[in-house]
Design a protein around this motif. Structure first.
Motif, PDB file in Angstrom:
ATOM      1  N   LEU A 184       1.172  -0.913  -0.160  1.00  0.00           N
ATOM      2  CA  LEU A 184       0.238   0.070   0.005  1.00  0.00           C
ATOM      3  C   LEU A 184       0.835   1.808   0.331  1.00  0.00           C
ATOM      4  CD1 LEU A 184      -3.329   1.415  -0.071  1.00  0.00           C
ATOM      5  CD2 LEU A 184      -2.515   0.986   2.536  1.00  0.00           C
ATOM      6  N   VAL A 185       0.996   2.133  -1.074  1.00  0.00           N
ATOM      7  CA  VAL A 185       1.840   2.752  -0.933  1.00  0.00           C
ATOM      8  C   VAL A 185       0.871   4.406  -0.946  1.00  0.00           C
ATOM      9  CG1 VAL A 185       3.578   1.849  -2.597  1.00  0.00           C
ATOM     10  CG2 VAL A 185       1.633   3.032  -3.640  1.00  0.00           C
ATOM     11  N   ALA A 186      -0.496   4.801  -0.979  1.00  0.00           N
ATOM     12  CA  ALA A 186      -0.325   5.843  -0.095  1.00  0.00           C
ATOM     13  C   ALA A 186      -2.550   5.329   0.178  1.00  0.00           C
ATOM     14  CB  ALA A 186      -0.768   6.649  -2.250  1.00  0.00           C
ATOM     15  N   LEU A 187      -3.032   6.464   0.711  1.00  0.00           N
ATOM     16  CA  LEU A 187      -4.226   6.208   1.210  1.00  0.00           C
ATOM     17  C   LEU A 187      -4.378   7.650   0.930  1.00  0.00           C
ATOM     18  CD1 LEU A 187      -6.192   4.427   2.591  1.00  0.00           C
ATOM     19  CD2 LEU A 187      -5.495   5.212   4.543  1.00  0.00           C
ATOM     20  N   THR A 188      -6.005   7.632   0.341  1.00  0.00           N
ATOM     21  CA  THR A 188      -6.523   9.149  -0.511  1.00  0.00           C
ATOM     22  C   THR A 188      -8.301   9.125   0.509  1.00  0.00           C
ATOM     23  OG1 THR A 188      -5.797   9.346  -2.511  1.00  0.00           O
ATOM     24  CG2 THR A 188      -7.633  10.513  -1.961  1.00  0.00           C
ATOM     25  N   THR A 189      -7.665  10.312   0.942  1.00  0.00           N
ATOM     26  CA  THR A 189      -9.125  10.445   1.945  1.00  0.00           C
ATOM     27  C   THR A 189      -9.373  12.289   1.796  1.00  0.00           C
ATOM     28  OG1 THR A 189      -8.643  11.638   3.508  1.00  0.00           O
ATOM     29  CG2 THR A 189      -8.085   9.131   4.088  1.00  0.00           C
ATOM     30  N   ALA A 190     -11.043  12.262   1.773  1.00  0.00           N
ATOM     31  CA  ALA A 190     -11.393  14.032   1.985  1.00  0.00           C
ATOM     32  C   ALA A 190     -10.882  14.214   2.925  1.00  0.00           C
ATOM     33  CB  ALA A 190     -12.848  13.890   2.330  1.00  0.00           C
ATOM     34  N   GLY A 191     -10.878  15.540   2.962  1.00  0.00           N
ATOM     35  CA  GLY A 191     -10.760  16.551   4.265  1.00  0.00           C
ATOM     36  C   GLY A 191     -10.724  16.767   5.485  1.00  0.00           C
ATOM     37  N   GLY A 201      -3.866   7.768  12.033  1.00  0.00           N
ATOM     38  CA  GLY A 201      -3.694   5.985  12.517  1.00  0.00           C
ATOM     39  C   GLY A 201      -3.008   5.342  11.742  1.00  0.00           C
ATOM     40  N   LEU A 202      -3.409   4.749  10.413  1.00  0.00           N
ATOM     41  CA  LEU A 202      -2.993   4.335   9.959  1.00  0.00           C
ATOM     42  C   LEU A 202      -1.520   4.144   9.295  1.00  0.00           C
ATOM     43  CD1 LEU A 202      -4.196   1.867   7.706  1.00  0.00           C
ATOM     44  CD2 LEU A 202      -4.972   3.559   6.096  1.00  0.00           C
ATOM     45  N   VAL A 203      -1.330   5.256   8.877  1.00  0.00           N
ATOM     46  CA  VAL A 203      -0.181   5.608   8.590  1.00  0.00           C
ATOM     47  C   VAL A 203       1.513   5.509   9.577  1.00  0.00           C
ATOM     48  CG1 VAL A 203       1.485   7.202   7.952  1.00  0.00           C
ATOM     49  CG2 VAL A 203      -0.312   7.610   7.063  1.00  0.00           C
ATOM     50  N   ARG A 204       0.703   5.630  10.823  1.00  0.00           N
ATOM     51  CA  ARG A 204       1.787   5.794  12.217  1.00  0.00           C
ATOM     52  C   ARG A 204       1.324   3.908  12.602  1.00  0.00           C
ATOM     53  NH1 ARG A 204      -1.099  10.226  14.763  1.00  0.00           N
ATOM     54  NH2 ARG A 204      -2.592   8.410  15.445  1.00  0.00           N
ATOM     55  N   GLU A 205       0.290   2.862  12.581  1.00  0.00           N
ATOM     56  CA  GLU A 205       0.312   1.853  12.467  1.00  0.00           C
ATOM     57  C   GLU A 205       1.070   0.798  11.097  1.00  0.00           C
ATOM     58  OE1 GLU A 205      -2.994  -1.474  14.256  1.00  0.00           O
ATOM     59  OE2 GLU A 205      -3.099   0.390  13.808  1.00  0.00           O
ATOM     60  N   LYS A 206       1.261   1.006   9.796  1.00  0.00           N
ATOM     61  CA  LYS A 206       0.993   0.430   8.659  1.00  0.00           C
ATOM     62  C   LYS A 206       2.452   1.028   7.924  1.00  0.00           C
ATOM     63  CE  LYS A 206      -1.736  -2.612   9.864  1.00  0.00           C
ATOM     64  NZ  LYS A 206      -2.089  -3.940  10.637  1.00  0.00           N
ATOM     65  N   HIS A 207       2.686   2.238   8.301  1.00  0.00           N
ATOM     66  CA  HIS A 207       3.802   2.254   7.743  1.00  0.00           C
ATOM     67  C   HIS A 207       3.815   3.246   6.485  1.00  0.00           C
ATOM     68  CE1 HIS A 207       6.065   2.109  11.264  1.00  0.00           C
ATOM     69  NE2 HIS A 207       5.898   0.767  11.580  1.00  0.00           N
ATOM     70  N   THR A 208       2.015   3.079   5.899  1.00  0.00           N
ATOM     71  CA  THR A 208       2.317   3.118   4.540  1.00  0.00           C
ATOM     72  C   THR A 208       2.555   5.011   4.263  1.00  0.00           C
ATOM     73  OG1 THR A 208      -0.370   3.844   4.813  1.00  0.00           O
ATOM     74  CG2 THR A 208       0.507   1.864   4.787  1.00  0.00           C
ATOM     75  N   GLY A 209       2.066   5.469   3.204  1.00  0.00           N
ATOM     76  CA  GLY A 209       2.441   6.422   2.404  1.00  0.00           C
ATOM     77  C   GLY A 209       0.890   7.419   2.608  1.00  0.00           C
ATOM     78  N   GLU A 210       1.070   8.563   2.103  1.00  0.00           N
ATOM     79  CA  GLU A 210      -0.386   9.725   2.396  1.00  0.00           C
ATOM     80  C   GLU A 210      -0.629  10.686   1.792  1.00  0.00           C
ATOM     81  OE1 GLU A 210      -2.465  12.282   5.511  1.00  0.00           O
ATOM     82  OE2 GLU A 210      -0.195  11.201   6.351  1.00  0.00           O
ATOM     83  N   ASN A 211      -1.622  10.558   1.415  1.00  0.00           N
ATOM     84  CA  ASN A 211      -1.989  12.073   0.288  1.00  0.00           C
ATOM     85  C   ASN A 211      -3.321  12.195   0.675  1.00  0.00           C
ATOM     86  OD1 ASN A 211      -2.114  10.083  -1.552  1.00  0.00           O
ATOM     87  ND2 ASN A 211      -3.040  10.821  -2.793  1.00  0.00           N
ATOM     88  N   HIS A 212      -3.978  13.544   0.751  1.00  0.00           N
ATOM     89  CA  HIS A 212      -5.174  13.575   0.150  1.00  0.00           C
ATOM     90  C   HIS A 212      -5.837  13.850  -1.111  1.00  0.00           C
ATOM     91  CE1 HIS A 212      -4.844  13.124   4.645  1.00  0.00           C
ATOM     92  NE2 HIS A 212      -3.662  15.323   4.260  1.00  0.00           N
ATOM     93  N   CYS A 213      -6.992  13.445  -0.659  1.00  0.00           N
ATOM     94  CA  CYS A 213      -7.666  13.681  -2.643  1.00  0.00           C
ATOM     95  C   CYS A 213      -7.886  14.927  -3.011  1.00  0.00           C
ATOM     96  CB  CYS A 213      -9.153  13.646  -1.967  1.00  0.00           C
ATOM     97  SG  CYS A 213     -10.022  12.704  -3.938  1.00  0.00           S
ATOM     98  N   ILE A 214      -7.076  14.244  -4.883  1.00  0.00           N
ATOM     99  CA  ILE A 214      -7.098  16.039  -5.561  1.00  0.00           C
ATOM    100  C   ILE A 214      -8.660  16.269  -5.331  1.00  0.00           C
ATOM    101  CG2 ILE A 214      -6.328  16.572  -7.283  1.00  0.00           C
ATOM    102  CD1 ILE A 214      -4.749  14.590  -7.873  1.00  0.00           C
ATOM    103  N   ILE A 215      -9.801  15.593  -6.117  1.00  0.00           N
ATOM    104  CA  ILE A 215     -10.717  16.253  -6.226  1.00  0.00           C
ATOM    105  C   ILE A 215     -11.691  17.214  -4.835  1.00  0.00           C
ATOM    106  CG2 ILE A 215     -13.055  16.069  -6.895  1.00  0.00           C
ATOM    107  CD1 ILE A 215     -11.892  13.444  -8.781  1.00  0.00           C
ATOM    108  N   HIS A 216     -10.930  16.187  -4.256  1.00  0.00           N
ATOM    109  CA  HIS A 216     -11.924  16.935  -2.370  1.00  0.00           C
ATOM    110  C   HIS A 216     -11.292  17.476  -2.025  1.00  0.00           C
ATOM    111  CE1 HIS A 216     -13.652  12.699  -2.133  1.00  0.00           C
ATOM    112  NE2 HIS A 216     -15.265  13.541  -1.124  1.00  0.00           N
ATOM    113  N   GLN A 217      -9.642  18.257  -2.374  1.00  0.00           N
ATOM    114  CA  GLN A 217      -9.130  19.209  -1.681  1.00  0.00           C
ATOM    115  C   GLN A 217      -9.623  20.444  -2.410  1.00  0.00           C
ATOM    116  OE1 GLN A 217      -4.739  19.241  -0.904  1.00  0.00           O
ATOM    117  NE2 GLN A 217      -4.844  17.481  -1.014  1.00  0.00           N
TER     118      GLN A 217
END
Length: 438
Positions: A184-191, A201-217
């Motif tokens: 899992l290289v990225a997790l996209t969410t709303a703001g 929480g997922l980043v800290r626990e699973k050490h994945t990358g993170e970014n936020h949804c382009i459309i929602h932003q």
């Protein structure tokens, strides 16, 4: 003279041929019935799939079956029974859809085993029963660079929707789909804060990358303009018209009598942010219809030329933002293509800001029409400041794009970048540039 033994033998042969012939007839009949049954089941699955794709009720199958039988009775009466064997009852369609869904999940799970990297997009919204529904989408890439984009799961959240609740549901979804966390290289969410909390929480626990949804932003930018006083009046007026059946009917009749270009006024909902631009434009186009005055609900803001100027600016800028939003939607889009769309819009903001300072409203048609109608000077300097605020907000929210500029340019056109600026392991092997895709 034939002996008794010979006569018995001949009779036995004839009887054997007769029985063999009957057996062949029965086999042919069963074979024909099996063929018809197999075709009927296949046809049932095809119709069930179309009903599901169209989001139609399962009872539509019975209506379709009735139509088919009547048409076949006229066009091909000899085949009427074959079509009558197609089972399209409500229970059958429901069963077929469940089987199709299960099969799709199995196929997706098998595909996921070959993913070299994948990313998840999650969003939460309440349905009409006020139950929170968490939708989880997956985008995966295998070793052959084949991209798969599908709805991974839709999970109901009962009770609270805190970041921990969302995190728990995502973990269950990933576990049920047998996905590997290290891919899992990225997790996209709303703001929303709860969604961001779940991501952290997922980043800290699973050490994945993170970014936020382009459309929602991009959809959040309208909130930084500080024009809530305009939207408040518009929403109040629209709700008054649409929330009562008599008011709605009378308003539509008035638009028809005045030969208005629009026949109705749509609702605005925060969930479907694209509706804001449509509502603003329709409200402006129909604001001359004195419907509210006839209901003793006069809107004094419509007589305020400054408020009309703000309304016109909001109409134009939301229309431009909606155009960007539409470009960012769709399947199979690469991050570099979305980056180009955002970068082009940022350049447009700089252009519009400079033109606003000069009083040039060429790209703001509603503002131009209001400017020609009002007696006060149009507030171009104020609107230029709002465009500058929007430009700064774009730069802040898409700072990640600037930090990844080298990687984006390397992937989009590896032969046009300066070799000294790219990572060492890419400098002598251009064929590896496609790795940036994942």
């Amino acid at each position: 003279m034939i002996s008794m033994e010979a006569w018995i033998w001949i009779s036995g042969c004839l009887k054997f041929k007769e029985l063999k012939h009957k057996l062949q007839l029965q086999q042919n009949m069963f074979s024909c019935m099996h063929s018809q049954s197999e075709g009927a089941v296949k046809a049932s699955f095809i119709i069930a799939e179309e009903i599901a794709r169209a989001c139609r009720p399962f009872t539509e199958g019975e209506f379709i079956n009735n139509c088919i039988e009547k048409v076949c009775g006229i066009v091909c009466p000899a085949k009427k029974q074959a079509f009558a064997n197609i089972s399209l009852s409500r229970n059958t369609i429901a069963s077929r859809v469940d089987e199709l869904g299960s099969d799709l999940q199995i196929q997706l799970k098998e595909k996921a085993k070959d993913f070299v990297a994948n990313s998840l997009a999650i969003d939460e919204s309440a349905d009409r029963t006020d139950t929170a529904q968490l939708s989880v989408f997956i985008r995966g890439v295998d070793a052959k660079f084949s991209v798969t984009e599908e709805l991974l799961d839709l999970r109901a959240i009962h009770g609270t929707t805190s970041g921990q609740d969302i995190l728990s549901q995502v973990e269950q979804c990933v576990s049920n789909s047998e996905l590997q966390w290290n891919k899992l290289v990225a997790l996209t969410t709303a703001g929303a804060p709860a969604m961001c909390g779940g991501v952290r929480g997922l980043v800290r626990e699973k050490h994945t990358g993170e970014n936020h949804c382009i459309i929602h932003q991009e959809a959040l930018y309208g909130k930084v303009l500080g024009m809530g006083q305009v939207m408040t009046v518009v929403n109040k007026t629209v709700n008054f018209i649409r929330s009562r059946g008599l008011n709605h009917w009378q308003f539509r009749s008035l638009l028809e009598e005045e030969n208005c270009v629009h026949e109705d006024l749509p609702y605005h909902t925060e969930v479907r942010w694209l509706s804001r631009g449509k509502v603003m434009q329709r409200f402006y186009d129909t604001h001359n219809a004195r419907f509210m005055e006839s209901k003793q609900k006069a809107i004094p803001e419509l007589e305020d030329e400054k408020w009309l100027s703000d309304l016109s600016f909001l109409c134009d800028i939301t229309d431009h933002l909606n155009g960007l939003n539409v470009k960012l939607q769709g399947r199979k889009q690469l991050i570099t293509e979305m980056r180009d769309s955002v970068k082009a819009f940022q350049m447009k903001l700089r252009l519009w800001e400079g033109q606003m300072h000069q009083g040039n409203l060429s790209h703001f048609p509603v503002c131009q029409s209001v400017s020609d109608a009002v007696t006060i000077p149009f507030p171009t300097e104020v609107d230029a400041g709002k465009l500058n605020t929007l430009k700064v907000e774009f730069s802040r929210r898409f700072a990640d794009f600037e930090r990844q500029k080298i990687n984006f340019d390397l992937f989009a056109n590896p032969f046009a970048v300066d070799a000294d600026t790219v990572p060492v392991h890419f400098q002598l092997n251009s064929s590896n540039c496609s790795v940036i895709l994942i």
